[in-house]
Design an enzyme around this catalytic site. Structure first.
Site, PDB file in Angstrom:
ATOM      1  N   THR A 156      28.019  37.547 -39.506  1.00  0.00           N
ATOM      2  CA  THR A 156      26.957  38.270 -38.950  1.00  0.00           C
ATOM      3  C   THR A 156      26.061  38.970 -39.990  1.00  0.00           C
ATOM      4  O   THR A 156      26.700  39.605 -40.977  1.00  0.00           O
ATOM      5  CB  THR A 156      27.243  39.198 -37.902  1.00  0.00           C
ATOM      6  OG1 THR A 156      28.189  38.728 -36.805  1.00  0.00           O
ATOM      7  CG2 THR A 156      25.881  39.928 -37.248  1.00  0.00           C
ATOM      8  N   ARG A 184      29.671  32.656 -24.457  1.00  0.00           N
ATOM      9  CA  ARG A 184      30.380  33.968 -24.939  1.00  0.00           C
ATOM     10  C   ARG A 184      29.430  34.720 -25.700  1.00  0.00           C
ATOM     11  O   ARG A 184      28.479  34.178 -26.388  1.00  0.00           O
ATOM     12  CB  ARG A 184      31.457  33.149 -25.969  1.00  0.00           C
ATOM     13  CG  ARG A 184      32.284  34.335 -26.686  1.00  0.00           C
ATOM     14  CD  ARG A 184      32.051  34.496 -28.039  1.00  0.00           C
ATOM     15  NE  ARG A 184      32.858  35.511 -28.766  1.00  0.00           N
ATOM     16  CZ  ARG A 184      32.551  36.050 -29.745  1.00  0.00           C
ATOM     17  NH1 ARG A 184      31.127  35.821 -30.507  1.00  0.00           N
ATOM     18  NH2 ARG A 184      33.184  36.760 -30.552  1.00  0.00           N
ATOM     19  N   ASP A 187      30.124  40.959 -30.129  1.00  0.00           N
ATOM     20  CA  ASP A 187      29.830  42.311 -30.405  1.00  0.00           C
ATOM     21  C   ASP A 187      28.281  42.654 -30.837  1.00  0.00           C
ATOM     22  O   ASP A 187      27.722  43.633 -30.408  1.00  0.00           O
ATOM     23  CB  ASP A 187      30.926  43.154 -31.438  1.00  0.00           C
ATOM     24  CG  ASP A 187      30.524  42.410 -32.808  1.00  0.00           C
ATOM     25  OD1 ASP A 187      30.700  41.230 -32.686  1.00  0.00           O
ATOM     26  OD2 ASP A 187      30.248  43.033 -33.717  1.00  0.00           O
ATOM     27  N   THR A 207      30.792  43.720 -38.380  1.00  0.00           N
ATOM     28  CA  THR A 207      30.855  42.135 -38.324  1.00  0.00           C
ATOM     29  C   THR A 207      32.351  42.010 -38.264  1.00  0.00           C
ATOM     30  O   THR A 207      33.062  42.677 -38.632  1.00  0.00           O
ATOM     31  CB  THR A 207      30.439  41.483 -39.732  1.00  0.00           C
ATOM     32  OG1 THR A 207      30.548  40.058 -39.710  1.00  0.00           O
ATOM     33  CG2 THR A 207      30.736  42.232 -41.073  1.00  0.00           C
TER      34      THR A 207
END
Ligand code: SD4
Length: 316
Positions: A156, A184, A187, A207
């Site tokens: 990320t 899905r 976070d 991440t």
């Protein structure tokens, strides 16, 4: 580079270096911190070579690219996010716009896409031929679709910024886990888990495997420790070590997790349970570096790898 120096930006992975450079220029030209952070994230979203964010991101089990992104303003604590969106060129821009609202700031799927279309955000088919090929090969070679767990191979982009006046902000964007279940949500767009910014204290972002990060609300946990007076590097290390230890103690598997953070003075910190976790820092003077957190037996060292050490590291 010293973590104790004052920085304007810290961002996850080597892939964020260009974005950090861009953010430093944008802020240096006198544009807002918000613009700088959003531009940094967009730079990674638009780069097809980075296969875990934005254009060319990792497909889900249906072979579609579904993206999560968020933005938070540390002065107002206003935040916005989009989850499981498709065909939006720059999800972080939509997230940033959503952060302006008092309600309905986090939108998922069709609702988020309707908002993006209504507000005329740029659309694009985010599935590249390379990503489609990756999906096809993974399916054939590993038969992963039969398994409940998503395939590893994901990163990320998280960018934390601070301007000369001490305002802080954070932007994140990802395609999440490769071959994830459609719909899905990881976070990354979840406030307190993937990101948190409070200009009065500092900001943090995470991440790694979203389900494990969410179990510890890692970003808020780091900012919370800083609020209690813990120095930024210690806050990152302690939060990650405690959470990892807890997951192990209760018998849970523990996926990869890394955090970055910046305190309100611009000092930075990072921690990881990977062997090596690269990140980038930058300031308004245009000084930008990629550095890394190295983890050996739970101990973290922040250093600037030489060429040989970078060669060992091929993730992004
Ligand atoms: C997720 N945390 O969707 C993201 C993926 C990631 O490094 O950051 N990978 O779970």
């Amino acid at each position: 580079m010293k973590t104790t120096d004052q920085w304007n930006f810290i961002a996850t992975w080597k892939m964020s270096l260009e974005g950090v450079r861009r953010a430093s220029r944008v802020l240096g030209e006198g544009q807002s911190l918000e613009r700088a952070v959003v531009e940094a994230v967009k730079t990674v979203e638009d780069e097809v070579a980075y296969c875990s964010v934005g254009y060319g991101g990792l497909p889900n089990r249906n072979g579609e690219v579904e993206l999560d992104a968020a933005y938070m303003d540390g002065d107002t604590l206003k935040a916005g996010g989009v989850m499981a969106v498709r065909d939006i060129k720059n999800p972080v821009e939509v997230a940033c716009r959503l952060s302006k609202y008092e309600r309905n700031c986090f939108l998922a799927g069709e609702g988020a896409m309707t908002f993006a279309r209504r507000h005329r955000f740029a659309l694009r088919n985010m599935l590249t031929p390379e990503a489609a090929e990756r999906f096809k090969t993974a399916k054939i070679e590993k038969d992963l679709l039969e398994r409940q767990e998503a395939y590893d191979g994901h990163d990320t982009v998280c960018v934390i910024g601070r301007d000369a006046g001490g305002s802080m902000a954070c932007g994140v964007s990802t395609s999440g886990l490769f071959l994830k279940h459609p719909g899905r949500v990881g976070d990354s767009p979840i406030i307190g888990s993937g990101f948190y910014a409070d200009s009065g204290v500092g900001a943090a972002a995470a991440t790694g495997v979203g389900e494990d990060i969410m179990r510890g609300c890692l970003s808020y946990a780091v900012v919370g420790r800083m609020a209690c007076g813990c120095p930024v590097q210690e806050a990152c290390e302690n939060v990650l070590a405690d959470h990892t230890a807890k997951l192990r103690r209760i018998g849970r598997s523990c996926g990869s997790m890394s955090v970055i953070a910046m305190d309100r003075e611009g000092r930075v910190g990072a921690a990881t349970n990977l062997e090596l976790f690269p990140f980038a820092v930058g300031n308004m003077a245009g000084e930008c570096h990629t550095v890394a957190a190295k983890q050996t037996d739970g101990r973290i060292e922040i250093f600037e790898p030489d060429e040989e050490e970078w060669k060992k590291y091929e993730v992004d």
